[in-house]
Design an enzyme around this catalytic site. Structure first.
Site, short mmCIF file in Angstrom:
data_model
loop_
_atom_site.label_atom_id
_atom_site.label_comp_id
_atom_site.label_asym_id
_atom_site.label_seq_id
_atom_site.Cartn_x
_atom_site.Cartn_y
_atom_site.Cartn_z
N GLN A 4 38.45 41.28 42.23
CA GLN A 4 37.10 42.63 42.91
C GLN A 4 37.17 41.98 44.09
O GLN A 4 37.93 41.36 44.49
CB GLN A 4 35.94 41.78 41.68
CG GLN A 4 34.83 42.37 42.23
CD GLN A 4 33.55 41.99 41.42
OE1 GLN A 4 32.83 40.93 42.01
NE2 GLN A 4 32.67 43.15 40.83
N THR A 52 35.72 36.18 46.34
CA THR A 52 34.83 35.77 44.60
C THR A 52 35.48 35.06 43.59
O THR A 52 36.35 35.16 43.89
CB THR A 52 34.47 37.60 44.83
OG1 THR A 52 34.14 37.96 43.06
CG2 THR A 52 36.03 38.94 44.09
N THR A 53 34.67 35.16 42.29
CA THR A 53 35.10 34.82 41.44
C THR A 53 35.35 35.58 40.17
O THR A 53 35.80 35.03 39.24
CB THR A 53 34.42 33.24 41.78
OG1 THR A 53 34.13 32.00 42.04
CG2 THR A 53 35.20 31.85 39.99
N HIS A 54 35.40 36.41 40.78
CA HIS A 54 34.72 37.71 39.41
C HIS A 54 36.21 37.96 39.39
O HIS A 54 37.14 39.15 39.46
CB HIS A 54 33.85 38.53 39.84
CG HIS A 54 32.59 38.05 39.80
ND1 HIS A 54 31.82 39.01 40.80
CD2 HIS A 54 31.88 36.71 40.05
CE1 HIS A 54 30.81 38.14 40.63
NE2 HIS A 54 30.78 37.00 40.26
N LEU A 55 37.28 37.02 38.22
CA LEU A 55 38.52 36.99 37.67
C LEU A 55 38.54 38.05 36.47
O LEU A 55 37.31 37.83 35.90
CB LEU A 55 38.99 36.34 38.06
CG LEU A 55 39.83 35.52 38.88
CD1 LEU A 55 40.05 33.81 39.21
CD2 LEU A 55 41.09 36.46 40.15
#
Lengths: 595, 229
Positions: A350, A521-524
């Site tokens: 993201q 972000t950790t939105h992988l």
């Protein structure tokens, strides 16, 4: 590897990972009368042990010693920017923060709870319809999900009711009912709870965004705005804006988590068993590799154990699911040279940048007040809500103030405006001024999939069990950088309408590689995506492996592109969608659900 | 701002007190500068290392018109206590080899835990101070100390195979943590860091304040153990 493993009695369903996806699947499978074992790599966790006030709200332990996060000493990934480089281990937490333990990332998350935009689900089709196939840049693996918003709507609705999501709708059953996001699709019902109050910075952003001609709305938040009992009978208390969401177990029982919203009920179910501190090594397949027979794991005492099962559900974090598929030989590994194979393909992230606006020094922005999912956004430059034709890029970003509670150590690290020294008296003065009188605005953008961005197994580095680490090959691409720069300029318009004293617009820079040292972000996402073509997707549209029909893989790994929204709402809806088809079709007639 | 004559004197006074305390094996200072009852004895750092740490903390967060400095906030004590944690032993980092150096943006790739970085980094800073200026870091004038810290920050020094920027970033990160974390960890004495910043600490309940727009929050900080500022 599993010849010497102790073999347990079979169960109907074994689930790998005890986060949102695993808890939802376990709930659904026990409702269907199936015996379920959930294997979670990390420790058991709950509010009493991990969220008790006041000890739990310790910023050092929560956000800087990563109390609830993955133990990198045992398992990590390697990262490189391109396939010519040697990928190096991600040794210290920084760019992304995967969770570990019961609740998974669903325990430490913030609570922003979206439904994906309908156009994002069929982005390839939509882009070709609107701009022609030539609009898609060379090397971009733009794909559809193979499922529509209308098909998923009942499952978005179900997830919101389980999560106790607070928000303001725009359309319910085709009728305009509120001041919600004008770009959002119609809903079958209202949010279960009204929107959270705006914190001051969100209120200022709402006013200024309107003045600038945009369409602000309240972020949908899985932080309860009132006392709430969900359909499972799990209880939530009203959020008090304490500011300790991301990185913490909520001491108020206000932030939705598997631990609060599902597991209290599930733990009492006679068909359910949770085994914490159990690290799954691989999915066992029968001799022709077409059917899973169970999983092999290392338990808390270090024993290697095989758990036979009729159905295997992988519901670990995005990249752990992909790695388990690679380690188990489920699906054809992706080959970037030929753009063939599916496991590891379309690895996405993201594209977030955060800009800062300084207000009049008499204005106190009280940044320590916050709810993780709360805030105000506008979607005028997200998804296909705007004409990309003259702009020449695919994708977009919602723009928002999502003040989740800025705490003291984080404020010290952020410091003052650009150009301020990072220590000494000038730093002190700039940092205090910034903390008290500024606000942050995010462009929370999409990341498209590219042929040379992918996941595979690392040839060199191993985890604590001697298995290869997953290797990430990732960099930012011009399409995504141009998108970010276009949307960030709009933040400038909002800042002007706010009467900003000073503005720092943070844009992604051309030629600057992905930096693993800075939190992004950790939105992988992606890596084992859903779709309708087995040549370009690892999973069919029911999140079932094309190759091994009794393996379902639930998570953001299924996203063919990185979305502009936070992923959890979509992951939860996909879990309920897959569970529905397992319950209504697969259990009676095991076999491929799509041909 | 902050390095004017009076403020400099104040900072220098606390620095000297801190250093004297260190030589006498530790005297914790309260924000008002009074010596606390129980002197702090560093457990990890030896006398020379402690002298560096106190001096460096005093430059990184000096006492000035904005509020207390790192020495009064007992940041050196915080760092010393942190050295006895899994974090400082590198047990939270992936520390399996091989250790291959690569592009900076691919992150930390040295085989050293924070404890090692302090040991090697402080020795390196002191050796550098001795070579350039004939004295250990703690004995130099503040402006000279600032110059050395700036050189370390820019990465223009190296301590064996440890680039100075690696040590500097480790130190700066821990100094920030010590000044602004809950006092339960040994720093932020009297919640002086939080008070200066306007952070209410463990109050963590803004139910009735969330929509009082733009107003100054009236309540002082509280800590996890129940102290009130």
């Amino acid at each position: 590897m599993s010849a010497d493993a102790r073999r347990l009695d079979p169960v109907d369903v074994v689930i790998v990972g005890g986060g949102w996806a695993g808890s939802i699947m376990a709930k659904e499978m026990t409702e269907a009368g199936r015996s379920v074992v959930v294997l979670e790599r990390g420790p058991d966790r709950g509010t009493a042990s991990d969220g008790a006030y006041p000890a739990s709200i310790d910023e050092l332990e929560g956000n800087f010693r990563y109390r609830l996060f993955q133990d990198l000493s045992k398992h990590t990934v390697t990262i490189r920017n391109n396939s010519q480089q040697v990928a190096l281990p991600y040794r210290r937490m920084a760019a992304f923060l995967p969770g570990e333990g019961v609740g998974g990332a669903g325990l430490h998350w913030s609570g922003v709870h979206f439904r994906i935009p309908p156009d994002d689900l069929r982005l390839r089709t939509r882009v070709i319809e609107k701009y022609g196939a030539k609009f898609i840049p060379e090397g971009m693996n733009l794909q559809d999900y193979g499922v529509t918003y209308e098909e998923l709507e009942p499952f978005f609705d179900k997830a919101e009711k389980v999560f106790g999501t607070a928000g303001e709708p725009y359309k319910v059953n085709g009728q305009v009912v509120g001041k919600g996001n004008v770009f959002s699709p119609s809903r079958s019902d209202h949010f279960p709870l009204p929107a959270l109050k705006d914190v001051y910075t969100a209120y200022l952003f709402r006013k200024a965004a309107e003045e600038a001609g945009f369409h602000p709305y309240s972020l949908p938040a899985a932080n309860a705005s009132r006392q709430y009992v969900n359909p499972y009978g799990a209880q939530m208390g009203p959020c008090n804006f304490c500011g300790y969401c991301s990185g913490y177990a909520c001491y108020m029982y206000s932030k939705a988590s598997p631990n609060v919203n599902i597991l209290p009920v599930l733990r009492r179910h006679p068909l359910f068993e949770l085994r914490a501190s159990c690290n799954v090594l691989k999915v066992e397949l029968d001799s022709d590799g077409r059917r899973a027979t169970g999983v092999t794991y290392v338990d808390a005492e270090g024993n290697t154990v095989t758990q036979p099962a009729e159905l295997v559900i992988l519901s670990a974090f995005q990249f752990h699911n992909v790695r388990l598929m690679l380690l188990s030989g489920i699906g054809k590994p992706y080959d970037p040279a030929r753009n063939e194979g599916v496991v590891g393909r379309n690895f996405v992230y993201q594209n977030v940048t955060t800009s800062t606006v300084w207000l009049d020094p008499k204005t106190e922005t009280n940044q320590y007040i916050g709810a993780g999912g709360g805030g105000v956004a506008f979607d005028d430059f997200n998804s296909e809500n705007f004409d990309h034709g003259p702009l020449g890029f695919v994708g977009g970003s919602p723009v928002w103030v999502n003040q989740a509670g800025v705490k003291a150590i984080a404020a010290a690290h952020s410091g003052g405006p650009p150009g301020t020294p990072r220590w000494g008296s000038a730093w002190k003065a700039g940092m205090i001024d910034t903390y008290r009188h500024s606000l942050r605005i995010d462009a929370h953008g999409t990341n498209m999939a590219y042929r040379d961005v992918y996941l595979d197994l690392d040839p060199t580095w191993k985890d604590a069990h001697g298995q290869p680490l997953l290797r990430m090959t990732f960099d930012w691409k011009d399409n995504d950088i141009r998108m970010n720069r276009y949307v960030v300029d709009k933040i400038g318009d909002v800042a002007k309408a706010m009467g900003a004293r000073q503005v720092h617009l943070t844009r992604r820079e051309f030629g600057k590689p992905f930096d693993t040292r800075q939190y992004q972000t950790t939105h992988l996402g992606g890596g084992a995506v859903m779709g309708t073509d087995p040549g370009t997707s690892a999973l069919n549209r029911y999140l079932q492996s094309w190759d091994v029909h009794n393996v379902f893989v639930i998570g953001a790994n299924a996203f063919p592109q990185g979305t502009g929204y936070n992923p959890t709402g979509m992951v939860a809806a996909l879990a309920y969608w897959a569970a529905h088809h397992i319950r209504t079709t697969y259990l009676a007639h095991p076999g491929p659900l799509a041909g | 701002m902050g390095i004017g004559g009076l403020r400099f004197t104040s900072s220098r006074r606390q620095f000297i007190l801190g250093l004297a305390g260190a030589v006498a094996c530790g005297t914790a200072l309260t924000p008002s500068g009074r010596a606390a009852a129980a002197p702090y004895r560093p457990q990890f750092f030896n006398a020379a290392e402690w002298a560096f740490l106190v001096a460096a903390c005093d430059r990184l967060i000096p006492a000035d018109a904005s509020g207390p400095g790192a020495v009064a906030l007992d940041v050196p004590r915080f760092i010393d206590r942190q050295m006895d944690t899994p974090y400082a032993r590198g047990e939270q980092w992936y520390m399996s080899g091989p250790f291959v150096q690569g592009a900076a943006n691919l992150g930390y790739q040295l085989p050293y835990a924070p404890r090692d970085l302090y040991r090697h980094g402080i020795a390196g800073m002191n050796a550098h101070a001795a070579t350039r200026h004939g004295q250990p870091f703690a004995s130099l004038a503040p402006t000279v100390q600032d110059g050395l810290l700036q050189a370390a920050e820019k990465g223009s020094l190296a301590f064996g195979d440890i680039p100075s920027v690696v040590f500097f970033e480790q130190l700066l990160a821990n100094v920030m943590e010590g000044a602004f974390s809950d006092p339960i960890h040994g720093g932020n004495t009297g919640m002086g860091g939080w008070t200066m910043l306007g952070f209410p600490g463990a109050r963590a309940d803004f139910m009735d304040w969330v929509d009082q727009y733009g107003a100054h929050y009236p309540l002082g900080s509280v800590s996890i153990s129940g102290e009130r500022a």
